[in-house]
Design a protein around this motif. Sequence first.
Motif, PDB file in Angstrom:
ATOM      1  N   ILE A 246       2.294   1.790  -3.508  1.00  0.00           N
ATOM      2  CA  ILE A 246       1.275   2.198  -4.482  1.00  0.00           C
ATOM      3  C   ILE A 246       0.888   3.655  -4.279  1.00  0.00           C
ATOM      4  O   ILE A 246       0.704   4.402  -5.249  1.00  0.00           O
ATOM      5  CB  ILE A 246       0.044   1.281  -4.372  1.00  0.00           C
ATOM      6  N   ASN A 247       0.798   4.105  -3.036  1.00  0.00           N
ATOM      7  CA  ASN A 247       0.309   5.447  -2.742  1.00  0.00           C
ATOM      8  C   ASN A 247       1.380   6.529  -2.762  1.00  0.00           C
ATOM      9  O   ASN A 247       1.047   7.709  -2.835  1.00  0.00           O
ATOM     10  CB  ASN A 247      -0.382   5.455  -1.376  1.00  0.00           C
ATOM     11  N   ASP A 248       2.641   6.179  -2.706  1.00  0.00           N
ATOM     12  CA  ASP A 248       3.717   7.173  -2.668  1.00  0.00           C
ATOM     13  C   ASP A 248       4.474   7.154  -3.995  1.00  0.00           C
ATOM     14  O   ASP A 248       5.110   6.165  -4.340  1.00  0.00           O
ATOM     15  CB  ASP A 248       4.674   6.847  -1.518  1.00  0.00           C
TER      16      ASP A 248
ATOM     17  N   GLY B  67       0.818  -1.215   0.000  1.00  0.00           N
ATOM     18  CA  GLY B  67       0.000   0.000   0.000  1.00  0.00           C
ATOM     19  C   GLY B  67       0.847   1.258   0.000  1.00  0.00           C
ATOM     20  O   GLY B  67       0.533   2.233  -0.687  1.00  0.00           O
ATOM     21  N   MET B  68       1.948   1.238   0.747  1.00  0.00           N
ATOM     22  CA  MET B  68       2.836   2.406   0.763  1.00  0.00           C
ATOM     23  C   MET B  68       3.463   2.646  -0.599  1.00  0.00           C
ATOM     24  O   MET B  68       3.548   3.787  -1.063  1.00  0.00           O
ATOM     25  CB  MET B  68       3.929   2.215   1.818  1.00  0.00           C
TER      26      MET B  68
ATOM     27  N   ARG C  52       6.978   4.373  -5.697  1.00  0.00           N
ATOM     28  CA  ARG C  52       6.470   3.664  -6.865  1.00  0.00           C
ATOM     29  C   ARG C  52       7.598   3.309  -7.833  1.00  0.00           C
ATOM     30  O   ARG C  52       7.509   2.349  -8.579  1.00  0.00           O
ATOM     31  CB  ARG C  52       5.418   4.523  -7.561  1.00  0.00           C
TER      32      ARG C  52
END
Length: 64
Positions: A47-49, A44-45, A53
């Motif tokens: 994907i969101n940052d 999740g980290m 990425r």
Amino acid sequence: MAVISLVVSMAALAAAGISLVYQARQTRFIREEIMRSSHRELLGMTINDPTLRASWGGRCGRTG
């Protein structure tokens, strides 16, 4: 009387052994769940940052 004491002691020892096996199994399941949870959090980290990425490589890391 000694036979009854022996039977009770054997039953208690068997119960303790079964308990230890069950506890070891539960510990293994908990350890696996913790590992899955940390992988899910790291995913999740990344994907969101946008800066994280880039660790995926390829087109996922490019912006614009």
